[in-house]
Every structure is written in C-alpha cells, then in structure tokens.
Design an enzyme around this catalytic site. Structure first.
Site, PDB file in Angstrom:
ATOM      1  N   SER A 118      -2.592   3.329   5.263  1.00  0.00           N
ATOM      2  CA  SER A 118      -2.987   3.631   6.646  1.00  0.00           C
ATOM      3  C   SER A 118      -3.077   2.347   7.477  1.00  0.00           C
ATOM      4  O   SER A 118      -2.501   2.236   8.557  1.00  0.00           O
ATOM      5  CB  SER A 118      -4.334   4.373   6.613  1.00  0.00           C
ATOM      6  OG  SER A 118      -4.921   4.397   7.872  1.00  0.00           O
ATOM      7  N   ARG A 127      -7.560  13.537   6.148  1.00  0.00           N
ATOM      8  CA  ARG A 127      -8.432  12.887   5.153  1.00  0.00           C
ATOM      9  C   ARG A 127      -9.886  12.950   5.587  1.00  0.00           C
ATOM     10  O   ARG A 127     -10.790  13.118   4.764  1.00  0.00           O
ATOM     11  CB  ARG A 127      -8.001  11.426   4.970  1.00  0.00           C
ATOM     12  CG  ARG A 127      -6.701  11.279   4.198  1.00  0.00           C
ATOM     13  CD  ARG A 127      -6.136   9.876   4.364  1.00  0.00           C
ATOM     14  NE  ARG A 127      -7.058   8.859   3.932  1.00  0.00           N
ATOM     15  CZ  ARG A 127      -7.107   7.624   4.434  1.00  0.00           C
ATOM     16  NH1 ARG A 127      -6.268   7.254   5.383  1.00  0.00           N
ATOM     17  NH2 ARG A 127      -7.981   6.760   3.988  1.00  0.00           N
TER      18      ARG A 127
HETATM   19  N1  URA Z   1      -8.986   2.186   8.797  1.00  0.00           N
HETATM   20  C1  URA Z   1      -7.773   2.744   8.897  1.00  0.00           C
HETATM   21  O1  URA Z   1      -7.028   2.452   9.820  1.00  0.00           O
HETATM   22  N2  URA Z   1      -7.404   3.639   7.955  1.00  0.00           N
HETATM   23  C2  URA Z   1      -8.176   3.989   6.915  1.00  0.00           C
HETATM   24  O2  URA Z   1      -7.767   4.781   6.092  1.00  0.00           O
HETATM   25  C3  URA Z   1      -9.456   3.402   6.817  1.00  0.00           C
HETATM   26  C4  URA Z   1      -9.824   2.488   7.777  1.00  0.00           C
END
Ligand code: URA
Length: 458
Positions: free
Chosen positions: A183, A168
């Site tokens: 996430s 990403r």
């Molecule tokens: N923090 C995370 O752990 N994942 C994300 O996608 C954005 C912030």
C-alpha cells in the site's frame, strides 16, 4: 484463472505468482472480482504472509493500476520522506524545504488524517488559501522551481490501494506487513522519487505498537523498495509520546515554522537545545541527514546532519517554505500575521492534579492524545468528515519534567464545547506521573537500509 483458486493457494500458504496477483487486483479494480473474494484473500494474506517476491509483485501490480507521475525533465536528485504516521508528526513540513535548500528535489504526495494520526494535507490546508490538489503539470513546475511541491493523492494514483485499503479497514486486515508495504510503496513509487527515507514509527501512537513489529515493516519496505529499483533507508523511531509540543493543524504549521527558524536545534556548542521542541528536531535532523546522503549531498549521516543544522541556521529552508505557500495559493503574510494568535475560542487548560508534589511526568500517551485530538476536531474517524484548522493541543510540559500540583501541562482548543468536554478527561488520562524521573527516551532506535542493519543508539 479463478479467484477462488488464488484464495485457496494463499489459504494453504503457497506463494502466489505475479500472474495470479495481477488477475486478482486488476479484476478487483475492474469490478469483475467482488469484495467478498478480495476480503477472503486479504485475510488469507494476513495469516499466511507473503514472500518478498510476492510482496514486490503485489506492489508493482498495484502501482500499475493507475497513473505514475512523470518527473522526467525535473533535475534531480529526487528524494522523498514518508512517515508511517503518528501524533504531532510534522517533520514533512520541515524536511521538504530543508531538502530543497540542500539542492534535493522532494516530490511530496500524501493523504489526509484518518483515525488518531494527523495528516499533512489537513495541516497544509489550515494555511488560508493553500491548495493541496495540484494537477501533474503544476506539481512538476512548482517542484522544478521551488525544489518541492506538496499535493494530495488524486483518484488516478493507485486506484487499487484506494479500494483495497477501504476493504482492509472494514475486514480487520490493515495490520498485515506485506499489505501495508504494498500500500505504502505503490503510492510512493507513483510519485516519482528515486530514493526514499522512511520514518517507521512504533509505540502507542503508531500502527506498530512494538519495536519488533516496526522493524519487520521497515525491513519489508527496504527490501521491497530495492526490488522495485528504489534506494531506501528506514529509521525506526519512537511514537510513544506526541512529537513536538503542538498537536493540531494550524498549530503544527506554526511549530514547523518555529523549527525552520531554529527552535529545537542543538546550541552552537553542540549541547542539547535550550529552547524549542528538541524531540521533534532530533527526529527531523536524523531523517534530513539520510535525505542528504541519498541525495548525494553528504557522505555520511553525521555529515548530513551537520549540513542540515547549518542550512536551517542560514534561513534558506524558511524562505523556501514561505515561497511554497505562495506558489500553492496561500498568503505568507497572512500566515505570519495569524501565527500565535489564530486559535479556537473554545479552550481550557490542563494542570497537574493535587497531591503531585515531588512528581515527574513519566509519559504522555500518544494514542490517547491522538484520540482526544480527533474528538477536539483536529482529525476524523470517517473519510470526508471536515476538520478544524484551529483545534488542538499545546504541551507546556512533557515526559521528564519535574512538576508540582497546579503546574500547567497543556492548553487545549476545541472546535466546539461538546468536543472539549469529551476530550479533557481523555487528555488528563494521557499523562502519567511518578516519583522517579522516566528513563531517557531513545527517539531513534535503529537504521535499516539495503546493506546495513545498524544505527544510532544500537
Ligand atoms: N498507510 C498506508 O498508506 N497504507 C497502509 O496500509 C497503512 C498505512
């Protein structure tokens, strides 16, 4: 099933089934589905979004891609707090021992600094000897004994996120609410807490620049968490200006200790604090109040906040913080000896420029400060780069202060001369002056939980 069909479904705005998500994510982790197909899917999610059911299924599939901490046998309540990231945000260092002193167990797992936001792991590692990679058995033992333990995420925890996040990052698909939700929540679910307080930040120094976007993320976290059996309260908090007066690794450990010794607490009569970083303590106490509620120690946030204030004033959280330093390999005496003295020799001061008579500081931009901090050596742009324990920024004045030319605004320490020269103009640019004082800052904009959408300041 074929990855190309799953991509097409999402491209056309359809809801993906759990089986489709499982096929895609497990195939990606196993190496049978290539980066380019997962990139296309992530972009489709970015534009099409996900339903709450899809987000919960994705979170669960990601969680199950790796190991889940087994905290059975650790007496509860198990409550953790997670911030979506900011500049000068050291509330975790204060909240973990505070929660432990209230009788809550806080299993903290976190990542390193990346980009303009700081990382709790890097802050803790600035304490000489402190170990941040604990094995599961040691983590559990320290948690049970001290009430909290702090460790970095191992490779075994949510490998799907490790891969997906890196993808990403290079495909411009980080800023997707369902992908951020999955996430964050998959990693938090893996650490074993049953209830979570989220500090969802908005403003220039946050992921979400606008409050409305922050609120969408907060709602997504709360609702997806509920679908996964976690009780979650989220606070939407201001990250337009750095939190507290210190930005830096060891500097932030020092400021956390100051707070654990009462700096920034309201005065005894309840009036605003006469010393210390009031903004940092305000956010910390409001988060702590919710941890107390979720841990069953208080019936309301107001009661929880009072409990937190009294607890810090009694000194137990400070004692537990130092005990944890010792439990995780650090030397508390050395920490106290270095306090206030351990600074990089490369330093400079930033003062109010000429012509600022009768002026006020209207704003200190958190994003610009965070970027300058990376240049100074506090953080990193690439995973794996080293950071400096002693680089950083101390604010002597922040927004709302009446100033005149020559007043000291910041002291700045850098890992090297080059970083200092590059960061100083950025930091000067981060401070905005005006003839009128700025409006009072609303640090806590809203509380979002499973049942209420109300909160302080609404
Ligand atoms: N923090 C995370 O752990 N994942 C994300 O996608 C954005 C912030």
């Amino acid at each position: 099933m074929r990855a190309v069909d799953i991509i097409a479904h999402k491209r056309d705005g359809k809801e993906l089934s759990r089986e489709e998500l499982e096929f895609l994510i497990t195939g990606y982790v196993a190496g049978t589905i290539p980066d380019y197909q997962v990139s296309a899917w992530a972009m489709a999610v970015f534009f099409r979004g996900m339903s709450p059911r899809e987000t919960a299924a994705l979170t669960d599939v990601m969680l199950k891609s790796g190991a889940v901490m087994d905290l059975s046998g650790v007496p509860g309540p198990l409550v953790d707090k997670h911030s979506t990231g900011g500049v000068g945000d050291k509330t975790s260092l204060i909240l973990a021992p505070l929660a432990a002193a209230l009788g809550i167990r806080d299993p903290m797992m976190f990542g390193r600094a990346l980009g303009h936001t700081g990382g709790t792991l890097d802050k803790l590692e600035s304490i000489p000897g402190y170990r941040t990679s604990l094995g599961a058995a040691e983590f559990k033992a320290i948690l049970a004994r001290d009430g909290f333990a702090m460790t970095g995420q191992t490779k075994e925890v949510v490998p799907a996120d490790r891969l997906l996040y890196a993808l990403r990052d290079v495909t411009s698909t980080v800023e997707s609410i369902p992908l951020i939700t999955a996430s964050i929540l998959s990693k938090k679910a893996a650490e074993g807490a049953s209830a979570l307080v989220f500090d969802v930040k908005y403003g220039s120094g946050a992921f979400m620049k606008e409050a409305a976007e922050g609120e969408k993320l907060a709602r997504s976290l709360v609702h997806t968490g509920a679908a996964m059996g976690k009780t979650i309260i989220a606070l939407l908090t201001d990250m337009d200006e750095p939190l507290g007066n210190m930005v830096g690794n060891f500097l932030e450990v020092e400021e956390s200790l100051d707070c654990l010794e009462g700096a920034g607490l309201p005065d005894k009569d309840g009036s605003p604090p006469s010393t210390g970083p009031a903004d940092l303590m305000e956010v910390t106490l409001e988060l702590g109040a919710r941890m107390a509620v979720l841990g069953g120690k208080a019936a309301s946030p107001e009661e929880g906040r009072k409990l937190c204030e009294e607890c810090i004033a009694g000194g137990k959280p400070r004692e537990l913080f130092l005990r944890n330093v010792e439990s995780q390999g650090g030397d508390p005496r050395k920490l106290l000896e270095l306090r206030g003295k351990w600074r990089s020799p490369v330093s400079a001061e930033i003062r109010v420029p000429p012509g600022a008579e009768g002026a006020f500081i209207r704003r200190v931009d958190a994003w610009k400060t965070g970027r300058a901090a990376v240049v100074l050596g506090v953080g990193r742009d690439r995973a794996g780069d080293p950071v400096s324990p002693t680089a950083g920024i101390q604010f002597h004045r922040k927004s709302g202060a009446a100033v005149k030319a020559g007043d000291r605004i910041m002291t700045v320490w850098a890992a090297g001369e080059e970083g200092l020269a590059a960061a100083l103009p950025q930091l000067e640019d981060a401070v905005e002056y005006g003839r009128e004082p700025p409006p009072a800052r609303r640090l806590i904009l809203k509380e979002i939980s499973g049942t209420t959408m109300e909160g302080p300041g609404q």
